[in-house]
Design a protein around this motif. Structure first.
Motif, mmCIF file in Angstrom:
data_model
loop_
_atom_site.group_PDB
_atom_site.id
_atom_site.type_symbol
_atom_site.label_atom_id
_atom_site.label_comp_id
_atom_site.label_asym_id
_atom_site.label_seq_id
_atom_site.Cartn_x
_atom_site.Cartn_y
_atom_site.Cartn_z
ATOM 1 N N PHE A 165 0.578 -1.084 -0.050
ATOM 2 C CA PHE A 165 -0.004 -0.067 0.015
ATOM 3 C C PHE A 165 0.866 1.424 0.105
ATOM 4 O O PHE A 165 0.562 2.070 -0.675
ATOM 5 C CB PHE A 165 -0.973 -0.030 1.084
ATOM 6 C CG PHE A 165 -1.828 0.969 1.218
ATOM 7 C CD1 PHE A 165 -3.036 1.041 0.447
ATOM 8 C CD2 PHE A 165 -1.759 2.148 2.100
ATOM 9 C CE1 PHE A 165 -4.111 2.309 0.436
ATOM 10 C CE2 PHE A 165 -2.605 3.064 2.174
ATOM 11 C CZ PHE A 165 -3.871 3.171 1.254
ATOM 12 N N VAL A 166 1.893 1.307 0.924
ATOM 13 C CA VAL A 166 2.903 2.263 0.758
ATOM 14 C C VAL A 166 3.585 2.668 -0.439
ATOM 15 O O VAL A 166 3.768 3.744 -0.926
ATOM 16 C CB VAL A 166 3.759 2.370 2.123
ATOM 17 C CG1 VAL A 166 4.732 3.376 2.056
ATOM 18 C CG2 VAL A 166 2.992 2.189 3.278
ATOM 19 N N ILE A 167 3.929 1.461 -0.977
ATOM 20 C CA ILE A 167 4.740 1.656 -2.348
ATOM 21 C C ILE A 167 3.846 2.304 -3.504
ATOM 22 O O ILE A 167 4.551 3.265 -4.291
ATOM 23 C CB ILE A 167 4.875 0.319 -2.960
ATOM 24 C CG1 ILE A 167 5.901 -0.308 -2.050
ATOM 25 C CG2 ILE A 167 5.581 0.366 -4.465
ATOM 26 C CD1 ILE A 167 6.525 -1.823 -2.689
ATOM 27 N N GLY A 168 2.486 2.443 -3.207
ATOM 28 C CA GLY A 168 1.772 3.067 -4.495
ATOM 29 C C GLY A 168 1.490 4.368 -3.803
ATOM 30 O O GLY A 168 0.611 4.910 -4.712
ATOM 31 N N SER A 169 1.970 4.938 -2.882
ATOM 32 C CA SER A 169 1.480 6.265 -2.206
ATOM 33 C C SER A 169 1.543 7.426 -3.310
ATOM 34 O O SER A 169 0.854 8.419 -3.279
ATOM 35 C CB SER A 169 2.596 6.579 -1.185
ATOM 36 O OG SER A 169 2.507 7.879 -0.695
ATOM 37 N N LYS A 170 2.565 7.665 -4.146
ATOM 38 C CA LYS A 170 2.739 8.685 -5.261
ATOM 39 C C LYS A 170 1.525 8.707 -6.262
ATOM 40 O O LYS A 170 1.517 9.705 -6.926
ATOM 41 C CB LYS A 170 4.156 8.558 -5.844
ATOM 42 C CG LYS A 170 5.347 9.120 -4.541
ATOM 43 C CD LYS A 170 6.624 9.338 -5.310
ATOM 44 C CE LYS A 170 7.663 9.648 -4.238
ATOM 45 N NZ LYS A 170 8.882 9.678 -4.740
#
Length: 622
Positions: free
Chosen positions: A219-224
């Protein structure tokens, strides 16, 4: 409300790329939750040694807590952190909870043994309860945010893609459930431990903990890439104040001199703007429809409690519901619904949900019929104030009687008995051991008897599910152990395959009820109240589990099949009530209504600006 940078404009197969991170996150999180949940009631019963009713009560209390905390998550997301940060922070809490539960199930933490004494299980219970509370806070807190956050990634003209997303989202839920429901029971079935061997609950709970950490990282990887709608204040508090003021104002001005209002919420117009009142009306209309829904979840969530315990009294071992879900979601979306549309039947979301409730009711009728068959093959136990005794004297002289034997030594010398590593200890002549539980009943076991002069072995017969045997160790011929079997309780003959109809009906009900309900909740919610309505939807699940506790506790029914019939009848009545309520509901388009208010506000602002300019011009002439 404008979104933060990273608008999710990158497309993949016509969908925002960001939603694939959300779907993968949901798959991993649901693997974590359902994997843990698949063995939870067995953990209560066989590790903590709680009896069936208490295990069921704690199980449904935990599930209820998981669906009460979404309200807290919605408030945090809408008031302070926004959906993205709320998901991240509570996922960390979630991961910690899964880890604590896994650690709490390690046998070697204490001198925990099979007797389940209070001293030996106190630490396990404490850690398990702390872990479950943290899990409930984490999984419940992110529930109203994840699906609504996924819906936020779409533009207003992508209604079809959004609808497909909710089906894909629900499919990922059940794909995670399917895989975890297959994997974790098998992990539990293995043995592990340093000083003492046990069913491997640490691994069965540990793997879901790892998957939850993976969900967080993905989930954090897709933040941008995400479109992040900023928090718009404590909307729940605003709605509550608006409703409270309307009620108070209505009862304070009951005299005829005050004109009647079209809607009781219009009494709040003296203090609150028209847009908030209109949005509150939309939310309350949907929440009113939610009142009967908990009864569906009261039946649905008994899959993990009563239906699991029902399966333990049957012959066989396989997973049904998640497999059916993975199959039925695309079948219903791409075959059933289009066929219904071709027949020119207006199958509205609320009608779909009504059909789902009816199917769930029929599932419990099927469960009751299966339970009747199970009861016919169950052993007859003594009633209250009765004792059932079976005496076996294999010797030539009188023997002292002891109860609950598993092995009887009918040899003239002491014998040390083991069975595939399971030790029964040294048995003196004509002495007996206690019963021991065998989990893998579909295979034979090697029985070893260490006698003073030799060690003898024999391959046992295959023990049926739910059976109990007394085995008499007689003598040894060469290296072959001679034993005699006495069947104390006959094995179960009703196969688990008979549960397929009830699971099929419940799964079909779930597909048309739950998937539709998620999309309906989002589509009918104002833009600033998506999480609020999602929390309201999830609250119905919590109330459903509370209903199980109340009905099961108050019914006092001796027969389990009668309890199933009671739940089926209650849901059928509620289904009829819901159908009547749904017939009066008028579907709305929140975006259209908000656009109208936006235009009105622009007009009012322009009028105010013109008035100010006129006043300024008049002042300049003076």
């Amino acid at each position: 409300m404008p979104a933060a940078a990273g608008e999710g404009s990158v497309l993949c197969f016509g969908f925002p790329l960001s939603i694939f991170f959300i779907v993968i996150n949901e798959f991993c999180e649901r693997f974590s939750y359902y994997g843990m949940k698949a063995v939870l009631i067995l953990y209560f019963k066989y590790f903590l040694h709680w009896e069936d009713n208490f295990s069921t009560a704690i199980y449904h209390t935990f599930v209820a807590l998981c669906y009460l905390t979404p309200i807290l998550g919605a408030i945090i997301a809408d008031s302070w952190l926004g959906k993205f940060k709320t998901i991240v922070y509570l996922s960390i809490v979630y991961t910690i909870g899964q880890t604590v539960l896994s650690v709490g199930s390690i046998n070697d933490l204490t001198d925990h043994n099979q007797d389940g004494s209070p001293d030996s299980v106190a630490l396990h219970i404490a850690l398990s309860m702390i872990g479950l509370i943290l899990i409930a806070l984490g999984t419940g807190g992110i529930k109203p945010c994840v699906s609504a956050f996924g819906g936020d990634q779409f533009e207003e003209d992508q209604e079809k893609q959004r609808r497909t997303f909710f089906s894909l989202f629900y499919l990922s839920i059940n794909a995670g459930s399917l895989l975890s429901t297959i994997v974790t029971p098998n992990l539990r079935a293995t043995e592990c431990g340093i000083h003492s061997k046990q069913r491997c609950y640490p691994l069965a709970f540990g793997v879901p903990a790892i998957l939850m950490a993976v969900a967080l990282v993905v989930f954090v990887i897709g933040s941008k890439m995400y479109k992040k709608v900023k928090p718009q204040g404590n909307i729940m508090l605003q709605v509550s104040k608006c409703v409270g003021f309307a009620i108070k104002n209505r009862f304070q001005h009951r005299s005829k001199e005050f004109p009647k209002r079209e809607h009781w919420l219009d009494w709040a117009s003296e203090k609150y703007d028209k847009q908030l009142i209109a949005q509150t009306k939309m939310v309350l209309k949907v929440l009113f429809l939610y009142i009967p829904l908990p009864m569906f979840w009261a039946l649905f969530d008994q899959q993990g409690s009563r239906w699991t315990l029902q399966a333990t009294a049957m012959n066989g071992d396989f997973i049904v519901n998640p497999i059916l879900i993975v199959i039925m979601v695309p079948v219903v979306d791409y075959l059933v619904y289009p066929l219904i549309k071709k027949c020119k039947i207006n199958f509205t979301p609320l009608r779909k949900m009504t059909v789902g409730m009816f199917l769930a009711s029929m599932a419990f009728v099927a469960a009751a019929l299966v339970q009747v068959q199970i009861d016919k093959t169950s052993p007859v136990f003594p009633a209250a104030e009765q004792t059932q005794v079976r005496l076996i004297n294999l010797g030539a002289a009188p023997a002292t009687v002891q109860f609950q034997p598993q092995f009887i030594n009918n040899y003239s010398l002491p014998v040390n008995v083991t069975m595939d590593g399971m030790a029964f200890g040294v048995l003196d002549p004509l002495s007996v051991s206690n019963y021991s539980v065998i989990t893998k009943q579909d295979k034979s076991f090697t029985i070893n008897a260490s006698m003073p002069l030799a060690t003898c072995t024999v391959v046992s017969k295959t023990f049926g599910y739910g059976s109990a045997y007394t085995i008499s160790v007689n003598d040894c011929t060469g290296s072959h152990l001679n034993v005699t079997y006495f069947e104390d309780i006959a094995p179960n003959t009703v196969h688990m395959a008979w549960q397929i109809p009830q699971y099929f009906l419940l799964t079909c009900g779930e597909v048309v009820f739950s998937v539709t309900g998620l999309e309906f909740s989002y589509s009918q919610a104002p833009s600033n109240m998506k999480s609020v309505l999602q929390a309201g939807w999830l609250l119905t699940v919590a109330v459903g589990n509370i209903i199980v506790l109340i009905v099961a506790g108050a019914s006092k029914l001796d027969k389990q099949w009668a309890e199933y019939v009671l739940f089926a009848a209650l849901l059928l009545v509620v289904c009829i009530i819901f159908a009547i309520m749904a017939s009066f509901y008028t579907y709305v388009d929140p975006n259209e209504i908000e656009a109208q208010f936006s235009e009105e506000k622009k007009g009012e602002d322009k009028k105010d600006q013109d008035d100010n300019e006129k006043e300024a011009e008049a002042d300049s002439r003076m």
